[in-house]
Design a protein around this motif. Structure first.
Motif, short mmCIF file in Angstrom:
data_model
loop_
_atom_site.label_atom_id
_atom_site.label_comp_id
_atom_site.label_asym_id
_atom_site.label_seq_id
_atom_site.Cartn_x
_atom_site.Cartn_y
_atom_site.Cartn_z
N THR A 153 -48.17 30.93 65.53
CA THR A 153 -48.90 29.98 66.39
C THR A 153 -48.13 28.67 66.55
O THR A 153 -48.46 27.87 67.43
CB THR A 153 -50.30 29.69 65.83
OG1 THR A 153 -50.21 29.36 64.44
CG2 THR A 153 -51.22 30.90 66.02
N GLY A 154 -47.12 28.44 65.73
CA GLY A 154 -46.31 27.22 65.87
C GLY A 154 -46.83 26.05 65.07
O GLY A 154 -46.73 24.90 65.49
N LYS A 155 -47.34 26.34 63.87
CA LYS A 155 -47.89 25.27 63.02
C LYS A 155 -46.83 24.22 62.68
O LYS A 155 -47.10 23.01 62.73
CB LYS A 155 -48.47 25.88 61.73
CG LYS A 155 -49.60 26.86 61.97
CD LYS A 155 -50.18 27.40 60.68
CE LYS A 155 -49.25 28.35 59.97
NZ LYS A 155 -49.03 29.62 60.71
N THR A 156 -45.64 24.69 62.35
CA THR A 156 -44.58 23.75 61.99
C THR A 156 -44.20 22.88 63.18
O THR A 156 -43.87 21.69 63.02
CB THR A 156 -43.35 24.49 61.46
OG1 THR A 156 -43.73 25.31 60.36
CG2 THR A 156 -42.27 23.53 61.02
N ARG A 157 -44.25 23.41 64.39
CA ARG A 157 -43.95 22.62 65.58
C ARG A 157 -44.95 21.48 65.75
O ARG A 157 -44.59 20.36 66.15
CB ARG A 157 -43.96 23.51 66.82
CG ARG A 157 -42.74 24.42 66.94
CD ARG A 157 -43.01 25.58 67.89
NE ARG A 157 -41.80 26.33 68.22
CZ ARG A 157 -41.20 27.17 67.39
NH1 ARG A 157 -41.70 27.36 66.17
NH2 ARG A 157 -40.10 27.83 67.75
N ALA A 172 -38.92 22.37 51.48
CA ALA A 172 -38.60 23.54 50.64
C ALA A 172 -37.47 24.37 51.22
O ALA A 172 -37.00 25.32 50.57
CB ALA A 172 -39.84 24.42 50.49
N ASN A 173 -37.02 24.06 52.44
CA ASN A 173 -35.98 24.83 53.13
C ASN A 173 -36.32 26.32 53.15
O ASN A 173 -35.52 27.18 52.77
CB ASN A 173 -34.60 24.61 52.49
CG ASN A 173 -33.47 25.05 53.41
OD1 ASN A 173 -33.52 24.83 54.61
ND2 ASN A 173 -32.45 25.68 52.85
N HIS A 174 -37.53 26.60 53.61
CA HIS A 174 -38.03 27.98 53.68
C HIS A 174 -39.16 28.00 54.69
O HIS A 174 -39.94 27.05 54.79
CB HIS A 174 -38.52 28.43 52.30
CG HIS A 174 -38.73 29.91 52.17
ND1 HIS A 174 -39.82 30.56 52.71
CD2 HIS A 174 -37.99 30.87 51.54
CE1 HIS A 174 -39.74 31.85 52.41
NE2 HIS A 174 -38.64 32.06 51.71
N PHE A 179 -40.39 36.76 55.44
CA PHE A 179 -39.12 36.74 56.15
C PHE A 179 -38.52 35.33 56.21
O PHE A 179 -37.55 35.10 56.91
CB PHE A 179 -39.32 37.25 57.59
CG PHE A 179 -39.66 38.71 57.69
CD1 PHE A 179 -38.70 39.64 58.10
CD2 PHE A 179 -40.92 39.18 57.37
CE1 PHE A 179 -39.01 40.99 58.19
CE2 PHE A 179 -41.24 40.53 57.46
CZ PHE A 179 -40.28 41.44 57.87
N GLY A 180 -39.11 34.38 55.45
CA GLY A 180 -38.82 32.97 55.68
C GLY A 180 -37.59 32.40 55.00
O GLY A 180 -37.26 31.23 55.21
N ILE A 253 -39.61 35.12 67.78
CA ILE A 253 -38.27 35.44 68.28
C ILE A 253 -37.39 34.19 68.26
O ILE A 253 -36.22 34.24 67.84
CB ILE A 253 -38.35 36.03 69.70
CG1 ILE A 253 -38.89 37.47 69.65
CG2 ILE A 253 -36.97 36.02 70.38
CD1 ILE A 253 -39.07 38.12 71.00
N GLU A 254 -37.95 33.08 68.67
CA GLU A 254 -37.16 31.84 68.67
C GLU A 254 -36.74 31.44 67.27
O GLU A 254 -35.59 31.03 67.04
CB GLU A 254 -37.97 30.70 69.31
CG GLU A 254 -37.20 29.40 69.44
CD GLU A 254 -38.00 28.32 70.14
OE1 GLU A 254 -37.67 27.13 69.95
OE2 GLU A 254 -38.96 28.65 70.88
N ASP A 255 -37.67 31.57 66.30
CA ASP A 255 -37.39 31.12 64.94
C ASP A 255 -36.55 32.11 64.14
O ASP A 255 -35.60 31.72 63.45
CB ASP A 255 -38.70 30.87 64.19
CG ASP A 255 -39.41 29.61 64.65
OD1 ASP A 255 -38.81 28.83 65.42
OD2 ASP A 255 -40.58 29.40 64.26
#
Length: 362
Positions: A153-157, A172-174, A179-180, A253-255
């Protein structure tokens, strides 16, 4: 610019004061601060020799051994590095573990070279203690609001677009999922906690108490969200992101294909594309038990075909099938169950644009 007092740790971290860390490399690797540069007085081996001497012969003998180990041309080279740092960071500081012999020795050598450079009283140990206590104070006083929503959903965005927010996954660089993992390593647990404490310290120093966080589990990769923050997040109110399945597939797909593939190519060159594909296959294997052997095999083949198509034709459409399947059949049921178990109030729900408008209006 007024230089913060050498015992005012809050002011030092708010100012991002550059610091020269004189501890041995092994100490720095276990835990440090983002504003610090490792310029050790002694190597790990030299430090071990001095430590053994201290236990067997006492402090005076250990000090004498330390001076003999760091002398002559070796001392000159290290003094040159310390001097260059001090000249390049005129508002900086020097510290060792407790602000004791190591930092006092280097401070004196710098003085003899004509450079006055302040020493952080209490050293790393006192600053680390301050940040642990500060994290507890921040967790207790902050008004946290979680940004929740299904995978993709794009929470980090949304977190990136909100000024009063802390990006836990960035620290955390993850990316937080099975799959992170990114090709660059995660920081140490102590580095993660130090950085998080400093971010919250800075946010609470500004006006307002509300801070937005992405809804996270206990672990982000191999790093543990501190217990005090976990407890606060468990009952925090939430804003729920809702996007269509196609939009969520686009984000994944973008990430995980475009951005992650680019990172692998940047690090590994021609081998990057193959390593990227192998990494995602390995991640898929991690969830084989929950998928079941037959479904795992099917998705593995679909993923392999998608990468073949991407590498041969530059087409990304093949990835939509396996990503869409995992979102609907693996991630969504887990999220729906976890969402039903949470205790916090639901404040608002909508797509990214609506959530940002709601958050900014508050």
């Amino acid at each position: 610019m007024v230089r913060p007092d050498t015992e005012d740790y809050r002011a030092l971290f708010l100012a991002d004061a550059p610091m020269m860390d004189l501890r041995a490399p092994i100490e720095f690797e276990k835990g440090a601060f983002s504003c610090a540069t490792s310029l050790p007085l002694m190597t790990d081996d030299e430090r071990a020799q001095v430590g053994t001497c201290y236990k067997q012969q006492g402090q005076d003998a250990a000090i004498a051994l330390g001076h003999s180990l760091v002398s002559g041309e070796l001392k000159d080279r290290r003094l040159h590095a310390w001097s260059e740092f001090a000249r390049s960071h005129s508002q900086g500081y020097v510290y060792c573990f407790r602000g004791g012999l190591r930092s006092q020795t280097v401070q004196r050598w710098l003085q003899e070279a004509g450079i006055e450079y302040p020493l952080v009283r209490g050293g790393y140990k006192a600053m680390r203690r301050f940040l642990i206590d500060e994290l507890e104070r921040s967790a207790a006083s902050a008004d946290f609001v979680l940004i929740g929503g299904k995978t993709g959903t794009g929470k980090t965005r949304v977190i990136w677009d909100l000024p009063r927010s802390a990006d836990l996954e960035g620290l955390a660089n993850h990316r937080g999922s099975s799959f992170g993992q990114l090709p660059q390593p995660q920081p140490s647990q102590i580095d993660f906690e130090n950085a998080l404490s400093i971010v919250l310290l800075k946010l609470l120093d500004q006006s307002g108490e509300r801070i937005f966080l992405e809804d996270e589990g206990k672990l982000i990769g191999r790093l543990c969200v501190p217990d005090v923050l976990q407890a606060k997040m468990a009952n925090a109110p939430m804003v729920l992101l809702e996007q269509s399945l196609d939009e969520r597939i686009d984000v994944v797909i973008e990430d995980y294909i475009v951005d992650l593939g680019g990172r692998y190519q940047q690090l590994y060159g021609e081998q990057g594309a193959q390593l990227h594909a192998e990494k995602l296959q390995a991640d898929l294997l991690k969830i084989r038990k929950r998928l079941g052997g037959e479904l795992h095999l099917q998705m593995s083949e679909v993923m392999a075909d998608a990468f073949d198509q991407q590498h041969a034709q530059g087409q990304l459409e093949g990835h939509r099938q396996w990503i869409g399947f995992l979102l609907q059949e693996y991630y969504d049921p887990m999220y729906e169950y976890q969402f039903e178990q949470r205790a916090g109030e639901l404040l608002f729900r909508g797509d990214r644009k609506a959530v940002l408008a709601w958050a900014n209006s508050r």
